[in-house]
Write a protein that holds these residues in place. Structure first.
Motif, short mmCIF file in Angstrom:
data_model
loop_
_atom_site.label_atom_id
_atom_site.label_comp_id
_atom_site.label_asym_id
_atom_site.label_seq_id
_atom_site.Cartn_x
_atom_site.Cartn_y
_atom_site.Cartn_z
N LEU A 173 -1.72 -1.53 3.63
CA LEU A 173 -2.05 -0.14 4.01
C LEU A 173 -0.90 0.80 3.71
N ILE A 220 -4.37 6.53 3.93
CA ILE A 220 -3.02 6.22 3.47
C ILE A 220 -2.32 7.40 2.80
N TYR A 276 -10.28 4.90 2.68
CA TYR A 276 -8.98 4.25 2.53
C TYR A 276 -7.94 5.22 1.98
#
Length: 408
Positions: free
Chosen positions: A360, A252, A248
């Motif tokens: 996100l 991002i 993740y």
């Protein structure tokens, strides 16, 4: 920042040191008598006496949540009365009685566990301040340090030296302690569990604290201690959570190039470490991944999952939408537990509630941490952990919904 703590702040600071603990209770004969639960039950008094300005919103939220839960319970019980369902073959919370289908005892008891969850969530949602951060981290640190006391004690003495764990489970009087060890270099090592009673539950509890400490820029020593404890749990839950977090953050990051180099560096470092310590790493990999595929535990999880899916597929439309009753079954994962108990609408409602504030496109490091925690907890609970009553599962969600955080 005003460092003067109110009564409500001081109350939470005390509470924070007990939130991670799940195997130490006030009275072993009362399985839910956790100190964190007691503080949760008393918390409305703090709102009434010292936080009257938010009392109306606080109690309206509480009533709304309770009404939703009550609606699900009533619809599911109505469906149980209308349709002749069978409970045989399901993983009932109380497996002794398969014939009682309406208002089973577990419907009441499992919903009672939601009360401290709701009270904790609302208290943090409305009263959280950034000044609480260090106390949340300190609470996690004390929890970890006790785990190291246990882990080192077992390493030195070969015996469990835990003097706090006293919680029983099931219908027996057996203390919630499950020794899970690993043989490494001829030594018998205890998998890290602290005051949870089980390594995977320790990982489930500690992962959000570890991520929280990173994104609140805690002392590096604290972060290292927390990270090491997660690794020492030798839990697939822990490693899955860490992988989700890294992926993740990579996706991002505005500095994807730097993260790419970091990942390459980690891979190279891991390869070098493997060449040096391959014998020991093979043991750990076998335990965490390869042996689990063929182990009794792994096969049980797989059978539980597909058994729940097959049972759900045979339900009528009303049960498919609203389930057979919250607290009826407890599988090895939260997804099928919710699916059978609360139906498709229940799963969708829970997912929306938990992921509503996930994004996100988090603009700063703190929000990135909050999003990481939400994502990690949601995924690992859905696939590997059926617990809904661990307060650590909810305080970090509540923080992400707090207005002080939304202003960042």
């Amino acid at each position: 920042m005003n460092n003067k703590y109110s009564i409500a702040d001081k109350y939470f600071i005390l509470w924070a040191f007990f939130i991670p603990i799940s195997s130490w209770v006030i009275d072993p004969t009362i399985k839910g008598s956790l100190i964190s639960y007691l503080l949760a039950f008393l918390s409305p008094l703090i709102i009434i006496c010292f936080q009257k300005n938010i009392a109306k919103k606080y109690f309206l939220d509480m009533i709304e949540i309770i009404l939703v839960l009550l609606l699900f319970a009533l619809i599911s019980q109505l469906a149980n009365a209308i349709y002749n369902i069978s409970l045989y073959g399901t993983l009932l919370v109380n497996p002794g009685d398969f014939d009682n289908k309406i208002f089973r005892n577990s419907l009441i008891t499992q919903n009672m566990y939601l009360i401290p969850v709701i009270l904790t969530f609302l208290y943090v949602k409305y009263l959280y301040k950034p000044s609480w951060d260090k106390w949340i981290i300190y609470g996690g640190l004390v929890f970890v340090l006790y785990g190291f006391y246990k882990w080192l004690g077992f390493l030195i003495t070969g015996a469990d030296i835990d003097f706090l764990t006293n919680r029983t489970f099931g219908d027996s009087d057996t203390v919630l302690y499950q020794y899970q060890g690993i043989m490494l270099a001829g030594m018998s090592l205890q998998r890290f569990q602290s005051l949870t009673g089980e390594p995977s539950m320790f990982a489930f509890t500690m992962l959000p604290y570890f991520i929280f400490a990173i994104h609140r820029k805690a002392n590096n020593i604290i972060i290292i201690i927390m990270g090491l404890s997660i690794l020492l749990s030798v839990s697939s839950t822990a490693y899955l959570g860490l992988v989700i977090y890294v992926v993740y953050m990579t996706l991002i990051s505005k500095k994807k190039k730097n993260f790419f180099y970091l990942i390459i560096g980690l891979i190279v470092s891991c390869l070098i470490l493997y060449m040096i310590f391959s014998e020991y790493i093979d043991v750990i990999m076998d335990m965490v991944i390869f042996n689990k595929m063929d182990s009794v535990s792994g096969m049980t999880r797989s059978n539980d999952f597909w058994g729940d899916i097959n049972y759900f597929m045979e339900l009528d439309i009303m049960h498919s939408l609203f389930g057979i009753g919250f607290g009826y079954i407890r599988s090895s994962n939260l997804f099928t537990t919710l699916l059978v108990n609360t139906g498709i609408i229940g799963v969708l409602s829970f997912s929306y509630f938990y992921l509503k504030d996930f994004s996100l496109k988090a603009q700063n490091f703190i929000k990135q941490g909050n999003n990481s925690i939400i994502l990690v907890l949601f995924v690992i609970s859905m696939v590997a952990v059926p617990e809904f009553s661990y307060l650590s599962f909810w305080i970090f969600l509540a923080i992400s919904k707090n207005n002080n955080i939304r202003q960042y």
